[in-house]
Write a protein that holds these residues in place. Structure first.
Motif, PDB file in Angstrom:
ATOM      1  N   ASN A   1      50.268 -16.763  51.228  1.00 43.75           N
ATOM      2  CA  ASN A   1      50.690 -15.982  52.386  1.00 43.75           C
ATOM      3  C   ASN A   1      50.020 -16.465  53.662  1.00 43.75           C
ATOM      4  O   ASN A   1      50.646 -16.572  54.722  1.00 43.75           O
ATOM      5  N   ILE A   2      48.725 -16.773  53.570  1.00 41.41           N
ATOM      6  CA  ILE A   2      47.974 -17.253  54.735  1.00 41.41           C
ATOM      7  C   ILE A   2      48.526 -18.591  55.215  1.00 41.41           C
ATOM      8  O   ILE A   2      48.746 -18.799  56.411  1.00 41.41           O
ATOM      9  N   TYR A   3      48.754 -19.520  54.278  1.00 40.11           N
ATOM     10  CA  TYR A   3      49.307 -20.828  54.644  1.00 40.11           C
ATOM     11  C   TYR A   3      50.646 -20.674  55.349  1.00 40.11           C
ATOM     12  O   TYR A   3      50.933 -21.365  56.333  1.00 40.11           O
ATOM     13  N   CYS A   4      51.465 -19.764  54.824  1.00 40.11           N
ATOM     14  CA  CYS A   4      52.797 -19.534  55.401  1.00 40.11           C
ATOM     15  C   CYS A   4      52.683 -18.981  56.822  1.00 40.11           C
ATOM     16  O   CYS A   4      53.346 -19.463  57.741  1.00 40.11           O
ATOM     17  N   LYS A   5      51.823 -17.986  57.016  1.00 38.05           N
ATOM     18  CA  LYS A   5      51.706 -17.342  58.320  1.00 38.05           C
ATOM     19  C   LYS A   5      51.123 -18.277  59.378  1.00 38.05           C
ATOM     20  O   LYS A   5      51.503 -18.214  60.551  1.00 38.05           O
ATOM     21  N   LEU A   6      50.178 -19.119  58.965  1.00 37.40           N
ATOM     22  CA  LEU A   6      49.485 -19.978  59.931  1.00 37.40           C
ATOM     23  C   LEU A   6      50.043 -21.401  59.963  1.00 37.40           C
ATOM     24  O   LEU A   6      49.540 -22.243  60.698  1.00 37.40           O
TER      25      LEU A   6
ATOM     26  N   PRO B   1      49.436 -12.784  68.151  1.00 36.49           N
ATOM     27  CA  PRO B   1      48.658 -13.984  67.860  1.00 36.49           C
ATOM     28  C   PRO B   1      48.434 -14.104  66.363  1.00 36.49           C
ATOM     29  O   PRO B   1      48.517 -13.126  65.625  1.00 36.49           O
ATOM     30  N   ALA B   2      48.136 -15.320  65.909  1.00 33.75           N
ATOM     31  CA  ALA B   2      48.035 -15.577  64.473  1.00 33.75           C
ATOM     32  C   ALA B   2      47.023 -14.674  63.784  1.00 33.75           C
ATOM     33  O   ALA B   2      47.239 -14.221  62.660  1.00 33.75           O
ATOM     34  N   SER B   3      45.899 -14.398  64.463  1.00 34.21           N
ATOM     35  CA  SER B   3      44.871 -13.567  63.833  1.00 34.21           C
ATOM     36  C   SER B   3      45.383 -12.169  63.524  1.00 34.21           C
ATOM     37  O   SER B   3      44.948 -11.538  62.571  1.00 34.21           O
ATOM     38  N   GLN B   4      46.312 -11.661  64.321  1.00 34.10           N
ATOM     39  CA  GLN B   4      46.861 -10.334  64.084  1.00 34.10           C
ATOM     40  C   GLN B   4      47.904 -10.327  62.972  1.00 34.10           C
ATOM     41  O   GLN B   4      48.258  -9.274  62.469  1.00 34.10           O
TER      42      GLN B   4
END
Length: 355
Positions: free
Chosen positions: A329-334, A287-290
């Motif tokens: 990095n956060i924008y890319c992952k989510l 999941p995205a949080s992980q």
């Protein structure tokens, strides 16, 4: 079905690789030694947790340090170690002779380490386990990376040793340039050897994005995503095209691939290092949080409080550029494009988990 242990190990590996990327990215564009030292000491604790960390810059052709940057130990201890510990330190002797990293219990065994004279010296700084890695330019040691843990933190692992080996190669190149030692062919070979078998795709290119080196993981990704007789050439063309459109450094999303571009630390030849992964690499089963590191979650929490980049940097004691990199990095992952979308996405994830 993947077992809980497999998922845990995969998540741990992913976080380690992400943090490794972040440390390398944080030093990639810095040419000043004091700034390098600051960025390294502020970022390394997330990758290799230890209450005591230090970066030693050595005097040319001499054993004593020219400069010491440290966290978790005071000047009195550093002075005491120089007077009583350096000459009898078995780890220092090892890295001087072998020019490879090592850790205390691996070198001497736990009992042998605890009975060695240097154990009582470093014990004054609550260091029960020690790890050191050389910084090398050519065949000369120009500095060391030092780590200390207490009993509660536990011993250093084989993974820690592998990570510090990789970091020391990049940092050696960056420091060599910052203090005027120049580049060495030996450094490139040593760097290639250290990253060849890590599960993260890593590519080094020249100034025109022709691939000079791909590790094993990057070659597999290239072959899987380009159906041709020369996938490496196709990947090079894609990188060159995207860089011309989007700018020389940053993020690329194309052909089911994510790539992070940055200058190769310490390079005088305008080389780039590129971290490569597939879109579906981990999101298929995480999941995205992980997918987020603990530091990225810290940044999101502060964004949610309405803090600006400068305020986040001050709160977390990191540079503004590091904050921007975390957000990228956060924008890319989510798969979001701005702070508003980010916070909205995180609240949706929280609600779906609660339901």
């Amino acid at each position: 079905m993947r077992s809980m242990k497999e998922n845990s190990n995969t998540n741990k590996t992913f976080e380690t690789l992400t943090l490794l990327e972040e440390v390398i990215l944080s030093i990639s564009s810095i040419n000043n030694f004091e700034e390098l030292e600051f960025e390294y000491l502020n970022s390394i604790s997330h990758l290799i947790p230890a209450h005591a960390t230090a970066l030693y810059l050595m005097k040319p052709e001499k054993k004593e340090p020219r400069r010491i940057g440290a966290r978790g130990v005071d000047v009195d201890f550093l002075t005491y170690y120089e007077k009583r510990g350096r000459d009898v330190d078995p780890l220092m002797r090892w890295i001087t002779q072998k020019m490879t990293p090592n850790q205390s219990q691996l070198l001497l065994g736990l009992e042998g380490w605890q009975h060695h004279p240097v154990y009582n010296i470093v014990g004054t700084a609550s260091i029960d386990f020690a790890m050191q890695s050389p910084l090398v330019s050519g065949r000369k040691i120009i500095g060391t990376l030092n780590f200390g843990r207490d009993i509660r933190e536990g011993p250093f692992t084989a993974s820690d040793l592998k990570v510090v080996s990789i970091i020391s190669k990049f940092l050696s190149m960056a420091i060599s340039k910052s203090v005027g030692y120049g580049e060495s062919p030996d450094q490139s070979k040593s760097l290639y050897d250290s990253i060849e078998h890590i599960p993260q795709g890593v590519i080094l290119t020249d100034s025109e994005y022709s691939i000079q080196y791909s590790n094993s993981a990057a070659k597999i990704l290239s072959e899987r995503n380009f159906d041709s007789c020369d996938p490496g050439k196709d990947l090079s063309s894609l990188l060159r095209h995207e860089a011309n459109i989007r700018g020389k450094y940053g993020l690329l999303h194309s052909n089911n691939l994510n790539a992070k571009f940055c200058p190769l630390p310490g390079s005088n030849k305008q080389q780039s290092i590129i971290f490569l992964e597939e879109d579906s690499c981990l999101s298929e089963f995480l999941p995205a949080s992980q997918l987020l590191t603990s530091r990225e979650i810290d940044v999101i929490n502060l964004v949610d409080k309405g803090m600006r980049n400068k305020e986040i940097a001050e709160e977390l004691r990191i540079s503004i550029n590091t904050v921007k990199r975390h957000l990228d990095n956060i924008y890319c992952k989510l798969n979001v494009n701005c702070r508003t979308e980010l916070i909205s996405k995180m609240y949706k994830l929280m609600n779906s988990r609660n339901n």
